[in-house]
Design a protein around this motif. Structure first.
Motif, short mmCIF file in Angstrom:
data_model
loop_
_atom_site.label_atom_id
_atom_site.label_comp_id
_atom_site.label_asym_id
_atom_site.label_seq_id
_atom_site.Cartn_x
_atom_site.Cartn_y
_atom_site.Cartn_z
N LEU A 75 0.82 -1.21 0.00
CA LEU A 75 0.00 0.00 0.00
C LEU A 75 0.85 1.26 0.00
O LEU A 75 0.51 2.26 -0.65
CB LEU A 75 -0.93 -0.01 1.21
N SER A 76 1.96 1.24 0.72
CA SER A 76 2.85 2.41 0.72
C SER A 76 3.49 2.61 -0.65
O SER A 76 3.66 3.75 -1.10
CB SER A 76 3.93 2.21 1.78
N SER A 79 0.80 4.09 -2.87
CA SER A 79 0.56 5.48 -2.47
C SER A 79 1.65 6.40 -3.00
O SER A 79 1.37 7.51 -3.46
CB SER A 79 0.49 5.57 -0.94
N SER A 80 2.89 5.95 -2.95
CA SER A 80 3.99 6.76 -3.48
C SER A 80 3.86 6.96 -4.98
O SER A 80 4.07 8.07 -5.50
CB SER A 80 5.33 6.10 -3.15
N ASP A 106 -1.73 15.32 1.34
CA ASP A 106 -0.36 14.81 1.31
C ASP A 106 0.26 14.84 2.70
O ASP A 106 0.94 13.89 3.13
CB ASP A 106 0.46 15.64 0.34
N LEU A 109 -1.49 12.06 5.00
CA LEU A 109 -1.07 10.70 4.67
C LEU A 109 0.40 10.45 5.02
O LEU A 109 0.77 9.34 5.42
CB LEU A 109 -1.31 10.42 3.19
N TRP A 113 1.53 7.46 7.44
CA TRP A 113 2.48 6.42 7.03
C TRP A 113 3.71 6.40 7.93
O TRP A 113 4.28 5.32 8.17
CB TRP A 113 2.89 6.63 5.58
#
Length: 234
Positions: A75-76, A79-80, A106, A109, A113
């Motif tokens: 997921l990270s 997302s990036s 931004d 999140l 994270w």
């Protein structure tokens, strides 16, 4: 499509300038770290023990640890990539409200994270510390890589949150701002009276205010009318 004719044109192109931005570099590193975390556990994170062929997680045989690292890393990484694509079109945004909302999202999140990777690093390191040595044939290097890059992900997402906060603070619309500097600008913008346009200031004299006006501007007095004179008879 414009093809650069020289190295200078290539260096000045929009793609190169976009890749040189600190936010772009940070997102690339965050995506690479996430890719290493979930790919290392997907490939060698599940191993069999020395006494049977059933697969177990190398982190203390805790499947939740491997599942958490794989899910968070995937997921990270996505997302990036998503925010990297949005950054490429950020310069084309004409709406100030949408741009501010994007920067606020931004920031939120990035903070989330950073917290997720902090929890994940502590969880993975604790499970690896409890794992008995030489319990699995392979997978120790993958577990160490996942733990190491989980820690690096904390730092990179904290820095990403800092960059998002700086952009949000610098680009936030301010409807009205009072300061002493603006007051000084307003005062200096007013032109002082020049010497070419004197101001008649009434001053007191021996005969009252009319004395100053008659002495400073004699041509402003009312002209006397001509008088009739009687000619003598010759």
């Amino acid at each position: 499509m414009h093809i650069p004719e020289s190295l200078q044109d290539l260096a000045d192109s929009e793609a190169v300038q976009f890749l040189k931005r600190p936010k772009t570099i940070t997102r690339i590193f965050a995506g690479v770290f996430s890719l290493i975390v979930f790919s290392s556990l997907l490939t060698d994170g599940y191993q069999n023990k020395t006494d049977n062929s059933q697969l177990h997680c190398v982190l203390n045989s805790n499947s939740a640890a491997c599942s958490f690292a794989v899910g968070a890393g995937l997921l990270s990484f996505l997302s990036s990539l998503a925010f990297l694509a949005l950054d490429a079109h950020e310069v084309r945004l004409s709406s100030t409200r949408f741009k501010t909302a994007f920067q606020l999202l931004d920031l939120i999140l990035a903070v989330i994270w950073a917290g997720i990777w902090a929890v994940g690093f502590c969880f993975l390191a604790n499970q690896w510390h409890r794992s008995p040595p030489r319990y699995f044939l392979l997978g120790s290097n993958s577990a160490k890589a996942a733990i190491t890059f989980s820690f690096f992900s904390i730092l990179i997402w904290i820095f990403q949150a800092y960059l998002a906060f700086q952009e949000l603070r610098n680009d936030a619309p301010v409807p009205y701002k009072r300061s002493l500097d603006e007051g000084g600008v307003v005062l200096t913008s007013l032109s002082p009276p020049s010497a070419a346009s004197p101001v008649n200031t009434p001053t007191t004299g021996p005969h009252g205010p009319s004395y100053a006006s008659s002495s400073l501007s004699p041509y402003l007095s009312t002209p006397m009318a001509p008088r009739l004179a009687m000619m003598p008879d010759n």
